[in-house]
Scaffold this motif. Structure first.
Motif, PDB file in Angstrom:
ATOM      1  N   ARG A  55       0.810  -1.224   0.000  1.00  0.00           N
ATOM      2  CA  ARG A  55       0.000   0.000   0.000  1.00  0.00           C
ATOM      3  C   ARG A  55       0.845   1.276   0.000  1.00  0.00           C
ATOM      4  O   ARG A  55       0.545   2.217  -0.756  1.00  0.00           O
ATOM      5  CB  ARG A  55      -0.994  -0.012   1.171  1.00  0.00           C
ATOM      6  CG  ARG A  55      -2.162  -0.943   0.904  1.00  0.00           C
ATOM      7  CD  ARG A  55      -3.115  -1.076   2.070  1.00  0.00           C
ATOM      8  NE  ARG A  55      -4.181  -1.999   1.694  1.00  0.00           N
ATOM      9  CZ  ARG A  55      -5.379  -1.643   1.272  1.00  0.00           C
ATOM     10  NH1 ARG A  55      -5.699  -0.362   1.196  1.00  0.00           N
ATOM     11  NH2 ARG A  55      -6.281  -2.542   0.944  1.00  0.00           N
ATOM     12  N   PRO A  56       1.888   1.378   0.820  1.00  0.00           N
ATOM     13  CA  PRO A  56       2.755   2.557   0.692  1.00  0.00           C
ATOM     14  C   PRO A  56       3.360   2.704  -0.697  1.00  0.00           C
ATOM     15  O   PRO A  56       3.490   3.823  -1.208  1.00  0.00           O
ATOM     16  CB  PRO A  56       3.839   2.298   1.752  1.00  0.00           C
ATOM     17  CG  PRO A  56       3.154   1.488   2.795  1.00  0.00           C
ATOM     18  CD  PRO A  56       2.249   0.568   2.014  1.00  0.00           C
ATOM     19  N   LEU A  57       3.720   1.589  -1.340  1.00  0.00           N
ATOM     20  CA  LEU A  57       4.265   1.675  -2.692  1.00  0.00           C
ATOM     21  C   LEU A  57       3.230   2.238  -3.654  1.00  0.00           C
ATOM     22  O   LEU A  57       3.521   3.131  -4.461  1.00  0.00           O
ATOM     23  CB  LEU A  57       4.725   0.289  -3.161  1.00  0.00           C
ATOM     24  CG  LEU A  57       5.251   0.202  -4.600  1.00  0.00           C
ATOM     25  CD1 LEU A  57       6.380   1.192  -4.850  1.00  0.00           C
ATOM     26  CD2 LEU A  57       5.700  -1.223  -4.916  1.00  0.00           C
ATOM     27  N   LEU A  58       1.997   1.758  -3.553  1.00  0.00           N
ATOM     28  CA  LEU A  58       0.959   2.220  -4.468  1.00  0.00           C
ATOM     29  C   LEU A  58       0.665   3.702  -4.275  1.00  0.00           C
ATOM     30  O   LEU A  58       0.517   4.449  -5.255  1.00  0.00           O
ATOM     31  CB  LEU A  58      -0.324   1.399  -4.275  1.00  0.00           C
ATOM     32  CG  LEU A  58      -1.470   1.748  -5.229  1.00  0.00           C
ATOM     33  CD1 LEU A  58      -1.078   1.517  -6.680  1.00  0.00           C
ATOM     34  CD2 LEU A  58      -2.734   0.955  -4.896  1.00  0.00           C
ATOM     35  N   VAL A  59       0.584   4.178  -3.028  1.00  0.00           N
ATOM     36  CA  VAL A  59       0.251   5.596  -2.832  1.00  0.00           C
ATOM     37  C   VAL A  59       1.388   6.505  -3.310  1.00  0.00           C
ATOM     38  O   VAL A  59       1.126   7.625  -3.771  1.00  0.00           O
ATOM     39  CB  VAL A  59      -0.131   5.909  -1.361  1.00  0.00           C
ATOM     40  CG1 VAL A  59      -1.379   5.141  -0.969  1.00  0.00           C
ATOM     41  CG2 VAL A  59       1.011   5.664  -0.399  1.00  0.00           C
ATOM     42  N   HIS A  60       2.618   6.029  -3.237  1.00  0.00           N
ATOM     43  CA  HIS A  60       3.710   6.839  -3.787  1.00  0.00           C
ATOM     44  C   HIS A  60       3.616   6.912  -5.307  1.00  0.00           C
ATOM     45  O   HIS A  60       3.837   7.974  -5.901  1.00  0.00           O
ATOM     46  CB  HIS A  60       5.055   6.276  -3.348  1.00  0.00           C
ATOM     47  CG  HIS A  60       5.451   6.684  -1.955  1.00  0.00           C
ATOM     48  ND1 HIS A  60       5.693   7.988  -1.600  1.00  0.00           N
ATOM     49  CD2 HIS A  60       5.612   5.950  -0.823  1.00  0.00           C
ATOM     50  CE1 HIS A  60       6.001   8.051  -0.312  1.00  0.00           C
ATOM     51  NE2 HIS A  60       5.956   6.831   0.180  1.00  0.00           N
ATOM     52  N   LEU A  61       3.264   5.803  -5.936  1.00  0.00           N
ATOM     53  CA  LEU A  61       3.095   5.810  -7.388  1.00  0.00           C
ATOM     54  C   LEU A  61       1.912   6.685  -7.806  1.00  0.00           C
ATOM     55  O   LEU A  61       1.891   7.237  -8.906  1.00  0.00           O
ATOM     56  CB  LEU A  61       2.905   4.387  -7.913  1.00  0.00           C
ATOM     57  CG  LEU A  61       4.114   3.445  -7.790  1.00  0.00           C
ATOM     58  CD1 LEU A  61       3.753   2.055  -8.279  1.00  0.00           C
ATOM     59  CD2 LEU A  61       5.307   3.989  -8.577  1.00  0.00           C
ATOM     60  N   CYS A  62       0.927   6.797  -6.921  1.00  0.00           N
ATOM     61  CA  CYS A  62      -0.277   7.593  -7.213  1.00  0.00           C
ATOM     62  C   CYS A  62      -0.209   8.986  -6.587  1.00  0.00           C
ATOM     63  O   CYS A  62      -1.247   9.643  -6.394  1.00  0.00           O
ATOM     64  CB  CYS A  62      -1.519   6.864  -6.692  1.00  0.00           C
ATOM     65  SG  CYS A  62      -1.861   5.299  -7.505  1.00  0.00           S
ATOM     66  N   SER A  73       8.657   7.976  -7.640  1.00  0.00           N
ATOM     67  CA  SER A  73       7.348   7.580  -8.158  1.00  0.00           C
ATOM     68  C   SER A  73       7.299   7.659  -9.684  1.00  0.00           C
ATOM     69  O   SER A  73       6.545   6.918 -10.321  1.00  0.00           O
ATOM     70  CB  SER A  73       6.247   8.469  -7.552  1.00  0.00           C
ATOM     71  OG  SER A  73       6.330   9.802  -8.041  1.00  0.00           O
ATOM     72  N   HIS A  74       8.118   8.538 -10.285  1.00  0.00           N
ATOM     73  CA  HIS A  74       8.120   8.680 -11.746  1.00  0.00           C
ATOM     74  C   HIS A  74       9.141   7.764 -12.417  1.00  0.00           C
ATOM     75  O   HIS A  74       9.016   7.482 -13.617  1.00  0.00           O
ATOM     76  CB  HIS A  74       8.400  10.140 -12.124  1.00  0.00           C
ATOM     77  CG  HIS A  74       7.321  11.085 -11.705  1.00  0.00           C
ATOM     78  ND1 HIS A  74       7.389  11.840 -10.559  1.00  0.00           N
ATOM     79  CD2 HIS A  74       6.124  11.388 -12.268  1.00  0.00           C
ATOM     80  CE1 HIS A  74       6.290  12.570 -10.445  1.00  0.00           C
ATOM     81  NE2 HIS A  74       5.508  12.316 -11.469  1.00  0.00           N
ATOM     82  N   ASN A  94       0.879  -4.648 -10.159  1.00  0.00           N
ATOM     83  CA  ASN A  94       1.331  -5.523 -11.240  1.00  0.00           C
ATOM     84  C   ASN A  94       1.047  -4.906 -12.614  1.00  0.00           C
ATOM     85  O   ASN A  94       1.797  -5.124 -13.574  1.00  0.00           O
ATOM     86  CB  ASN A  94       0.653  -6.881 -11.113  1.00  0.00           C
ATOM     87  CG  ASN A  94       1.329  -7.948 -11.937  1.00  0.00           C
ATOM     88  OD1 ASN A  94       2.552  -8.036 -11.967  1.00  0.00           O
ATOM     89  ND2 ASN A  94       0.547  -8.775 -12.610  1.00  0.00           N
ATOM     90  N   SER A  95      -0.015  -4.115 -12.686  1.00  0.00           N
ATOM     91  CA  SER A  95      -0.360  -3.476 -13.966  1.00  0.00           C
ATOM     92  C   SER A  95       0.413  -2.182 -14.189  1.00  0.00           C
ATOM     93  O   SER A  95       0.423  -1.650 -15.299  1.00  0.00           O
ATOM     94  CB  SER A  95      -1.865  -3.188 -14.013  1.00  0.00           C
ATOM     95  OG  SER A  95      -2.228  -2.222 -13.027  1.00  0.00           O
ATOM     96  N   SER A  96       1.071  -1.670 -13.145  1.00  0.00           N
ATOM     97  CA  SER A  96       1.779  -0.386 -13.247  1.00  0.00           C
ATOM     98  C   SER A  96       3.286  -0.536 -13.389  1.00  0.00           C
ATOM     99  O   SER A  96       3.958   0.405 -13.838  1.00  0.00           O
ATOM    100  CB  SER A  96       1.490   0.475 -12.008  1.00  0.00           C
ATOM    101  OG  SER A  96       0.111   0.698 -11.851  1.00  0.00           O
ATOM    102  N   LEU A  97       3.829  -1.687 -12.988  1.00  0.00           N
ATOM    103  CA  LEU A  97       5.276  -1.860 -12.928  1.00  0.00           C
ATOM    104  C   LEU A  97       5.721  -3.051 -13.760  1.00  0.00           C
ATOM    105  O   LEU A  97       4.984  -4.038 -13.884  1.00  0.00           O
ATOM    106  CB  LEU A  97       5.727  -2.056 -11.472  1.00  0.00           C
ATOM    107  CG  LEU A  97       5.413  -0.908 -10.515  1.00  0.00           C
ATOM    108  CD1 LEU A  97       5.630  -1.349  -9.073  1.00  0.00           C
ATOM    109  CD2 LEU A  97       6.265   0.314 -10.831  1.00  0.00           C
TER     110      LEU A  97
END
Length: 453
Positions: A146-153, A208-209, A234-237
């Motif tokens: 979850r922390p990984l996803l919020v940084h990407l978002c 994140s970028h 999985n769909s973003s990385l």
């Protein structure tokens, strides 16, 4: 970057570690497992001398050579309480150039050019290094999904939340799938920081970028812990691989128990002890230490406290003389959390601690400090139901007593233990040899690294 006599092919992998908190240890554990699985590979592990002294002293590693890089501190700099964040900022200034020099030294001493870069995911600049060197970049995210996803978002979140509005921060993140029980106030502070130019916030923003460009992004977790979040990542990385829990997938030799913690636990009833540790980076302020001590003394619950400091100076004498607990400067946490007498874990919510608690099947009581800890603990409480937070997010006598009662002596506590036991089973299953999802992902990682070089 080249060695004095470069060879036409290379089996040399450079590993760039983040030397703070519990980041370097999992990265070295991963490298040790890669080294065992592919003996032809040679690894150069780059971190500060202080960090390398810590992780290499506890883990014996063959085919991995340490290289010390500068810490960026002025000569004569004095470490002290409250300076941890400043030390981190000083390290980040110029870190890229210090790592480049370190890799030049490693290539020269190893007599072999570098064919692949593995780094902490924080180091976005390693992606640019890899592109310049025309090699692969494998990034390890040492926190949870979850922390990984919020940084990407991060950009999306900042569009939906007014960073200057407390009311906006208290609204659920309905616009993010799977986050309806999480508020903006639960996010790492860097996500909603008004100053994107501060060293650490800038680092995470750039990360994140750049992470979607990595050859592979690894996470010290397992797919089944949060399948909805896994699917989004999985769909973003590219080649997003859960390769944890690393303590189960690649267990290290048990650390020494110099203070006889396990022997003391052997003499306590099952599920009766609260184990207390807030990590090695930050500590409770004095008034919270006093409140925690008062709650422990009033509850008469046996406790084992890994205390970073001087208990004679910082804790009430009545607690030290109570005979109900054991206070030590360091404890073998992983083994403690697998001991049958431990019934609760009071923690800062660092990801390694959360994982170790899950692996041991122990419910958590959370008091977060910074970074990903609030989100980790809100996930523990609101999403997985395997722990509780302290009222208000801080230690008070009444809050600790309430939390201890909920976890150790209530129907909710029984349900919490059942839920964490389910996750414990999934974690161990994921790390099963050849058949587990994390084990299969590790095999895929090995193929990526060897193909890259």
């Amino acid at each position: 970057m080249s060695a004095s006599n470069p060879q036409p092919t290379t089996n040399h992998v450079a590993v760039l570690a983040f030397p703070f908190g519990s980041h370097a240890g999992p990265l070295l554990t991963l490298v040790r497992k890669l080294s065992d699985a592919a003996p032809h590979l040679r690894f150069s592990f780059l971190s500060t001398a202080k960090s390398n002294d810590s992780v290499f002293s506890s883990i014996g590693v063959d085919r991995v050579k340490r290289f010390d890089v500068g810490d960026g501190l002025p000569e004569g700099y004095v470490y002290g309480q409250g300076k941890q964040l400043k030390v981190m900022e000083l390290f980040l200034e110029g870190a890229e150039e210090r790592f480049k020099k370190g890799m030049e030294t490693a290539a020269s001493e190893m007599g072999e050019e570098i064919g692949c870069l593995i780094s902490d995911a924080f180091y976005w600049f390693v992606g640019e290094m890899a592109e310049e060197m025309k090699v692969g970049w494998v990034a390890l995210w040492t926190s949870g999904p979850r922390p990984l996803l919020v940084h990407l978002c991060m950009d999306l979140i900042r569009k939906h939340i007014d960073i200057n509005s407390c009311e906006s921060r208290e609204k659920p993140l309905e616009f993010l799938p799977g986050f309806s029980s999480i508020q903006g106030a639960d996010l790492p502070e860097e996500i909603l920081s008004p100053n994107l130019d501060s060293p650490f916030t800038n680092l995470l923003n750039k990360m994140s970028h750049h992470l979607p460009k990595a050859t592979s992004v690894l996470i010290n977790s397992f797919e089944q812990i949060d399948s909805q979040i896994h699917d989004q990542l999985n769909s973003s990385l590219q080649n997003y691989l859960n390769i944890g829990p690393l303590t189960v997938l690649s267990p290290s030799p048990p650390p020494s128990d110099d203070h006889n913690c396990l022997l003391w636990l052997d003499n306590q009833p099952p599920n009766s002890v609260v184990y207390i540790s807030f990590g090695g980076f930050l500590s409770l302020p004095p008034h919270e230490l006093t409140a925690l001590a008062d709650a422990l003394q009033e509850s008469q619950i046996p406790f084992l406290w890994s205390f970073r400091g001087n208990p004679e100076e910082e804790l009430p004498k009545r607690l030290l003389e109570s005979g109900k607990g054991k206070i030590v400067p360091w404890a073998p946490q992983g083994q403690i959390l697998m001991h049958s007498s431990v019934g609760a874990f009071m923690t800062h919510g660092g990801w390694n601690s959360v994982l170790e608690s899950i692996v041991g099947g122990v419910p958590m009581i959370g008091r977060p400090f910074l970074g990903d800890q609030r989100l980790n603990l809100k996930t523990v409480e609101n999403v997985w139901g395997i722990g509780v937070g302290l009222e208000g997010g801080f230690v008070t006598k009444s809050g600790v007593l309430k939390a201890l009662g909920l976890v150790l002596d209530s129907e909710k506590g029984k349900l919490t233990r059942e839920k964490v036991e389910i996750l414990r089973g999934l974690a161990h299953k994921a790390a099963e040899s050849t058949t587990g999802s994390s084990s299969r992902n590790f095999i895929r990682l090995l193929e990526i690294v060897t193909r890259s070089i």
